[in-house]
Design a protein around this motif. Structure first.
Motif: not given
Length: 159
Positions: A41-49, A86-90
């Protein structure tokens, strides 16, 4: 322009139907799309970095999201980790490293009691070569390939 033959002929000046729609996407958009298609789900990921543009990316076989993301992670130098559910991508950014004051570290357990110990992995865990296949969008979409290998490598461990 053969407007009588092509229904979108009048739109050519605004961008041909292919060139106007097939453009570079942000790395964050590509990673988000892969995650969403894998069932996250979109709420489970963070691609802002994530920073960078992807000129095109082809998933040519059935594979897991991790398998689809791995080449992007290697090419664009970013990591994935879990934080607060959340899964964070940085993107890796050396400028954001924080220096550690050695006086704030506790002594270690080793014979020299150094607070930091560097352990070098086994030679067998090192990749012998890296192979990269790509499509050259600026050269009539020709397919290209590149390889880098360690001197004396036996090409057993290829990434």
């Amino acid at each position: 322009m053969r407007e009588g033959l092509w229904a979108d002929g009048p739109s050519h000046r605004l961008g041909h139907w292919v060139t106007g729609r097939v453009t570079a996407g942000s790395l964050a958009e590509v990673v988000t799309e892969i995650c969403l298609r894998s069932g996250m789900a979109l709420e489970e990921i963070d691609t802002s970095r994530l920073f960078g543009l992807v000129d095109g990316y082809l998933i040519d076989r059935v594979q897991t999201a991790r398998e689809a993301l791995q080449p992007l992670m290697q090419a664009y130098g970013f990591d994935a980790y879990e934080s607060e559910g959340r899964v964070v991508f940085a993107s890796r950014d050396l400028a954001s490293a924080t220096p550690i004051d050695p006086g704030m570290l506790l002594p270690g357990d080793g014979p020299d009691r150094a607070p930091i110990e560097r352990i070098v992995g086994r030679r067998t865990s090192i990749t012998d070569a890296v192979r990269l296949g790509f499509v050259q969008s600026e050269n009539e979409y020709r397919v290209g390939a590149a390889q880098a290998r360690l001197p004396g490598g036996n090409l057993i461990r290829v990434s």
